[in-house]
Design a protein around this motif. Structure first.
Motif, short mmCIF file in Angstrom:
data_model
loop_
_atom_site.label_atom_id
_atom_site.label_comp_id
_atom_site.label_asym_id
_atom_site.label_seq_id
_atom_site.Cartn_x
_atom_site.Cartn_y
_atom_site.Cartn_z
N ALA A 68 -9.59 -0.26 -10.53
CA ALA A 68 -10.14 0.62 -9.50
C ALA A 68 -11.67 0.63 -9.53
O ALA A 68 -12.29 0.61 -10.60
CB ALA A 68 -9.62 2.04 -9.70
N GLY A 86 -1.37 3.33 -0.64
CA GLY A 86 -0.69 3.15 -1.92
C GLY A 86 0.82 3.22 -1.79
O GLY A 86 1.53 2.36 -2.34
N ALA A 89 -3.67 -0.42 -4.31
CA ALA A 89 -3.22 -0.33 -2.92
C ALA A 89 -3.66 -1.52 -2.08
O ALA A 89 -3.03 -1.83 -1.06
CB ALA A 89 -3.72 0.96 -2.28
N THR A 117 -4.47 0.10 -11.61
CA THR A 117 -5.29 1.04 -10.85
C THR A 117 -5.96 0.33 -9.68
O THR A 117 -6.22 -0.87 -9.73
CB THR A 117 -6.35 1.72 -11.73
N GLY A 118 -6.23 1.09 -8.63
CA GLY A 118 -6.77 0.48 -7.42
C GLY A 118 -5.80 -0.54 -6.84
O GLY A 118 -6.20 -1.57 -6.30
N ASP A 162 -3.71 4.78 -7.04
CA ASP A 162 -4.80 4.64 -6.08
C ASP A 162 -5.14 6.01 -5.54
O ASP A 162 -4.30 6.92 -5.54
CB ASP A 162 -4.38 3.71 -4.93
#
Length: 252
Positions: free
Chosen positions: A83, A40, A12, A9-10, A34
């Motif tokens: 993220a 992304g 990008a 996750t997160g 993302d």
């Protein structure tokens, strides 16, 4: 880790991108999640991963992310909860909606993603959950009430999940870096300068690196290397741990 399926996750930019790129290089099938679909998609194309757009403050999108990743590759073996975002302001000015958003993205979402990936990991008898926490999961700084509260909560989640996952071959750990050279950190400089009433060039030296023995920002690749180790079979006995990459910050 050849052909293991990893969700980052997160993913990008920043730490997430470095982790995704590292796992791809080790043979993992990587799914980047993302909120930013433009960056992304670009990152996924550049490093050879899949991209799923997701707003992790939405519980249904958390469920859908894991379901889509499993549909793409058959399972989820490795989950990297990375993220996050920050809001910097004194407590009496801290917007309640920002508090709720921070807790939702950085504490509730990791719980939900673990919950949805857990049955697949249990079925295989192997799984890795790595939560990217922060040095602020262990210590506090002013003006970051939501971020620091969420990160402290992630450590509790990590420990509890580790105890529940051990018998099923699932390890759960947290990595706690100090300031990493990422867009998130770079965007903080102006906010910190405004909130503290100091010039921007003082923020790095007098705030970000003040408590560090090694006076430099950490590179995202340093965090990615530790993620890769924790995801490997060589780390199968490490679980429930909070590992710091903090340049000596918490040695004081």
């Amino acid at each position: 880790m050849q052909n293991k399926v990893a969700v980052v996750t997160g993913g990008a930019s920043g730490i997430g991108r470095a982790v995704a790129e590292k796992l791809v290089s080790l043979g993992c099938k990587v799914v980047i999640a993302d909120f930013n679909s433009q960056s992304g998609n670009a990152t996924a194309t550049q490093i050879g991963a899949n991209f799923i757009q997701a707003d992790l403050s939405d519980a249904e999108q958390c469920r859908s992310l894991i379901a889509q990743a499993a549909q793409l590759h058959g399972s989820v073996d490795i989950l990297i909860n990375n993220a996050g975002f920050q809001h910097i302001s004194p407590i009496e000015e801290f917007p309640v909606e920002q508090w709720n958003k921070l807790i939702g993205v950085m504490l509730t979402a990791p719980f939900l993603l673990i919950r949805y990936a857990w049955p697949m990991m249990k079925q295989k008898g192997w799984g890795r959950v790595i939560n990217i926490a922060s040095v602020h999961a262990m210590v506090a700084s002013p003006f970051k009430a939501g971020y620091i509260s969420a990160k402290h909560g992630v450590i509790g989640l990590t420990k509890t999940a580790a105890l529940e996952g051990g018998e099923f071959g699932i390890t759960v750990n947290a990595i706690c870096p100090a300031y990493v050279r990422t867009p998130l950190v770079e965007n903080q400089i102006a906010d910190q300068a405004r909130t503290r009433g100091i010039p921007e060039d003082q923020v790095v030296t007098d705030v970000m690196l003040k408590n560090a023995a090694i006076k430099k920002l950490i590179e995202p690749e340093e965090v990615a290397d530790l993620v890769a180790f924790l995801a490997s079979n060589q780390a199968s006995s490490i679980t429930g741990s909070s590992l710091t990459i903090d340049s000596g910050w918490t040695a004081q």
